[in-house]
Design a protein around this motif. Structure first.
Motif, PDB file in Angstrom:
ATOM      1  N   LEU A   1     -27.706  -9.702 -46.602  1.00  0.00           N
ATOM      2  CA  LEU A   1     -28.256 -11.122 -46.244  1.00  0.00           C
ATOM      3  C   LEU A   1     -27.299 -12.160 -46.083  1.00  0.00           C
ATOM      4  O   LEU A   1     -27.885 -13.153 -45.927  1.00  0.00           O
ATOM      5  N   SER A   2     -25.988 -11.705 -46.294  1.00  0.00           N
ATOM      6  CA  SER A   2     -25.161 -13.037 -46.121  1.00  0.00           C
ATOM      7  C   SER A   2     -25.082 -13.715 -44.817  1.00  0.00           C
ATOM      8  O   SER A   2     -24.693 -14.981 -44.789  1.00  0.00           O
TER       9      SER A   2
ATOM     10  N   LEU B 165     -37.746 -15.518 -43.561  1.00  0.00           N
ATOM     11  CA  LEU B 165     -37.865 -14.036 -43.682  1.00  0.00           C
ATOM     12  C   LEU B 165     -38.691 -13.650 -44.876  1.00  0.00           C
ATOM     13  O   LEU B 165     -39.631 -12.868 -44.462  1.00  0.00           O
ATOM     14  N   ALA B 166     -38.190 -14.244 -46.056  1.00  0.00           N
ATOM     15  CA  ALA B 166     -39.007 -13.676 -47.255  1.00  0.00           C
ATOM     16  C   ALA B 166     -40.485 -13.935 -47.132  1.00  0.00           C
ATOM     17  O   ALA B 166     -41.429 -13.176 -47.551  1.00  0.00           O
TER      18      ALA B 166
ATOM     19  N   GLU C  25     -27.240  -6.122 -51.892  1.00  0.00           N
ATOM     20  CA  GLU C  25     -28.266  -6.913 -51.253  1.00  0.00           C
ATOM     21  C   GLU C  25     -27.796  -8.371 -50.822  1.00  0.00           C
ATOM     22  O   GLU C  25     -28.387  -8.669 -49.727  1.00  0.00           O
ATOM     23  N   SER C  26     -27.099  -8.712 -51.556  1.00  0.00           N
ATOM     24  CA  SER C  26     -26.605 -10.371 -51.153  1.00  0.00           C
ATOM     25  C   SER C  26     -25.365 -10.308 -49.879  1.00  0.00           C
ATOM     26  O   SER C  26     -25.472 -10.927 -48.991  1.00  0.00           O
TER      27      SER C  26
ATOM     28  N   LEU D   8     -27.890 -14.445 -43.317  1.00  0.00           N
ATOM     29  CA  LEU D   8     -28.886 -15.579 -43.254  1.00  0.00           C
ATOM     30  C   LEU D   8     -28.985 -16.315 -44.486  1.00  0.00           C
ATOM     31  O   LEU D   8     -28.718 -15.981 -45.714  1.00  0.00           O
ATOM     32  N   GLU D   9     -29.129 -17.653 -44.145  1.00  0.00           N
ATOM     33  CA  GLU D   9     -28.763 -18.828 -45.026  1.00  0.00           C
ATOM     34  C   GLU D   9     -30.235 -19.686 -45.198  1.00  0.00           C
ATOM     35  O   GLU D   9     -30.774 -19.737 -44.215  1.00  0.00           O
TER      36      GLU D   9
ATOM     37  N   ALA E  13     -33.815 -19.938 -42.941  1.00  0.00           N
ATOM     38  CA  ALA E  13     -33.988 -18.399 -42.405  1.00  0.00           C
ATOM     39  C   ALA E  13     -34.382 -17.608 -43.414  1.00  0.00           C
ATOM     40  O   ALA E  13     -35.285 -16.650 -42.990  1.00  0.00           O
ATOM     41  N   LEU E  14     -33.554 -17.674 -44.420  1.00  0.00           N
ATOM     42  CA  LEU E  14     -33.935 -16.463 -45.542  1.00  0.00           C
ATOM     43  C   LEU E  14     -35.134 -16.723 -46.092  1.00  0.00           C
ATOM     44  O   LEU E  14     -35.932 -15.872 -46.277  1.00  0.00           O
ATOM     45  N   ASP E  15     -35.461 -18.115 -46.373  1.00  0.00           N
ATOM     46  CA  ASP E  15     -36.605 -18.426 -46.938  1.00  0.00           C
ATOM     47  C   ASP E  15     -37.963 -18.061 -46.152  1.00  0.00           C
ATOM     48  O   ASP E  15     -38.957 -17.412 -46.433  1.00  0.00           O
TER      49      ASP E  15
END
Length: 214
Positions: free
Chosen positions: A183-184, A194-195, A179-180, A186-187, A190-192
């Motif tokens: 998602l690598s 999306l979540a 999973e990491s 997205l940082e 952007a990741l926050d």
């Protein structure tokens, strides 16, 4: 692509890349270049596009006035889910588990206590009959054990054995590593974001449609 129209997880991929003969993951478990989920080659989307973009383009050609906004979101969620599950199931298979069995072991491990079959059904969004069948197989392999509740003999409680704890602890790191890697690209923000957006959508759907039971 409507909410019920799904592309197969292996769309656009040569057959030999989908699964090895032994049922394991593709030889290269990394993400394809560009992260689109489909390797470059004949019949694949143009650079910077994904398979859903092509489906949307075709629908717009047939119905120019069609609002394809929902299709672009739901279609991509469905496509991502299919691709992710296809690759994520490999660690479970190597451990001799199915995904639903992994979910049962995971529920027992993360809650850290004995659970009744009914509680396991709620934790894993499964039917009681399905949980009973899975527990029987897990018990036969020595991964869980059941005992009667001393206060109510009609109630059974399920707990992990040492072998079951070792099994789940061996699979989770491999799952998280995959999973990491996914998602690598997205940082941070952007990741926050999306979540947060997915969390809002999931909460809305669970409130409207209820949790599915398998």
């Amino acid at each position: 692509m409507t909410a019920t129209e799904r592309l197969p997880a292996d769309a656009g991929r040569p057959a030999e890349e989908v699964h090895r003969a032994d049922g394991g993951p593709p030889a290269d478990e990394g993400l394809p270049e560009g992260g689109a989920g489909v390797p470059a080659g004949e019949g694949t989307p143009a650079a910077g596009q994904d398979t859903v973009a092509e489906v949307v383009r075709q629908w717009r050609a047939v119905h120019p006035g069609l609002d394809t906004g929902p299709m672009e979101v739901i279609g991509r969620i469905n496509r991502c889910a299919a691709l992710l599950q296809q690759a994520e199931d490999a660690p479970f298979g190597r451990a001799g588990l199915t995904r639903p069995e992994f979910d049962l072991l995971g529920a027992l491990r993360r809650t850290g206590r004995e659970l009744t079959p009914g509680e396991l059904a709620r934790e894993t969004f499964s039917s009681g009959a399905a949980v009973t069948k899975r527990l029987k197989r897990l018990g036969a392999h020595g991964l869980v054990e059941r005992r009667g509740d001393p206060r109510d003999r009609r109630v059974a409680r399920v707990r992990l054995t040492d072998a079951g704890r070792d099994a789940i602890d061996g699979v989770v790191p491999a799952q998280l590593a995959y999973e990491s890697a996914v998602l690598s690209g997205l940082e941070g923000p952007a990741l926050d974001e999306l979540a947060s957006l997915l969390g809002a959508l999931l909460s809305r759907l669970e409130g409207r449609l209820g949790a599915p039971r398998a």
